[in-house]
Design a protein around this motif. Structure first.
Motif, PDB file in Angstrom:
ATOM      1  N   ALA A 167       0.854  -1.188   0.000  1.00 31.35           N
ATOM      2  CA  ALA A 167       0.000   0.000   0.000  1.00 31.35           C
ATOM      3  C   ALA A 167       0.885   1.232   0.000  1.00 31.35           C
ATOM      4  O   ALA A 167       1.765   1.378   0.851  1.00 31.35           O
ATOM      5  N   ARG A 168       0.656   2.099  -0.966  1.00 31.63           N
ATOM      6  CA  ARG A 168       1.440   3.323  -1.076  1.00 31.63           C
ATOM      7  C   ARG A 168       0.516   4.493  -1.337  1.00 31.63           C
ATOM      8  O   ARG A 168      -0.241   4.456  -2.312  1.00 31.63           O
ATOM      9  N   PRO A 169       0.552   5.526  -0.526  1.00 32.50           N
ATOM     10  CA  PRO A 169       1.345   5.597   0.711  1.00 32.50           C
ATOM     11  C   PRO A 169       0.747   4.693   1.785  1.00 32.50           C
ATOM     12  O   PRO A 169      -0.402   4.266   1.690  1.00 32.50           O
ATOM     13  N   ARG A 170       1.556   4.381   2.798  1.00 32.65           N
ATOM     14  CA  ARG A 170       1.053   3.553   3.890  1.00 32.65           C
ATOM     15  C   ARG A 170      -0.132   4.244   4.549  1.00 32.65           C
ATOM     16  O   ARG A 170      -0.133   5.454   4.752  1.00 32.65           O
ATOM     17  N   GLY A 171      -1.144   3.426   4.902  1.00 32.72           N
ATOM     18  CA  GLY A 171      -2.315   3.993   5.551  1.00 32.72           C
ATOM     19  C   GLY A 171      -3.241   4.714   4.604  1.00 32.72           C
ATOM     20  O   GLY A 171      -4.105   5.476   5.051  1.00 32.72           O
TER      21      GLY A 171
END
Length: 206
Positions: A167-171
């Motif tokens: 996942a990019r960006p994280r979160g």
């Protein structure tokens, strides 16, 4: 029932009871001031412990371990919970690899980790054998991101049992929209049913 078998069963029951008592009296888990693993299961350890039926149908799953850090950084008195899917064997498999984990006996602050409670998930997932074309979706609420899914191919070329592996960006908040896009995605015609594919979804602002 033989006397030997009865004795083995009583011993196993006593070990379970001891572990349950130890788990109920240890301090609550915390991630504060926690070092990384100094030792962890190798890929071949995970392969050997993978539940046979789950492996046969290429099922991915997870479980959470809660353990006490022992005198040498090993994990003791482990219990498994939050098995997904329930009854799939991933809880028992996670317990089987618990002895492969080890932690430094000193935290980053210099405090001892011995006796601390650790709680962490273990993801069980078979590797992908190919990938689909990148799926692009547009979001009129301004969300964006790139998410990679490891998915299983069904007989009708639809995908299920998808697990986020990147996942990019994280979160990123784009996960729900990306997940819906994966559900609408079909595997390539040459994809073997039961195999696992990588699906990358790019969510772009409208």
């Amino acid at each position: 029932m033989s006397a030997t078998l009865a004795a083995v069963l009583l011993l196993q029951a006593a070990q379970v009871a001891t572990t349950q008592v130890a788990a109920s009296t240890r301090p609550p888990p915390s991630t504060a001031d926690m070092p990384g693993w100094s030792k962890a299961p190798r890929p071949e350890d995970m392969t050997r412990a993978y539940p046979q039926e789950a492996a046969r149908v290429s099922l991915a799953g997870s479980a959470t371990l809660e353990c006490t850090v022992g005198a040498a950084g090993e994990l003791t008195d482990c219990v498994a919970s939050d098995e997904t899917p329930a009854g799939s064997g991933f809880g028992a498999a996670s317990l089987a690899v618990a002895s492969k984990f080890q932690m430094p006996t000193k935290a980053p602050s210099g405090a001892s980790t011995v006796g601390r409670t650790v709680r962490f998930p273990i993801q069980w997932l078979q590797p992908t054998r190919g990938k689909t074309q990148t799926v692009v979706v547009y979001d009129d609420s301004g969300r964006s991101g790139s998410l990679g899914f490891n998915c299983r191919v069904r007989d009708d070329r639809s995908l299920d049992n998808c697990v986020v592996v990147d996942a990019r960006p994280r979160g990123t908040s784009a996960l729900p929209m990306a997940g819906e896009a994966v559900q609408r995605t079909k595997a390539p015609a040459n994809a073997e049913p039961g195999s696992r594919l990588m699906v990358v979804v790019e969510v772009k602002r409208q």
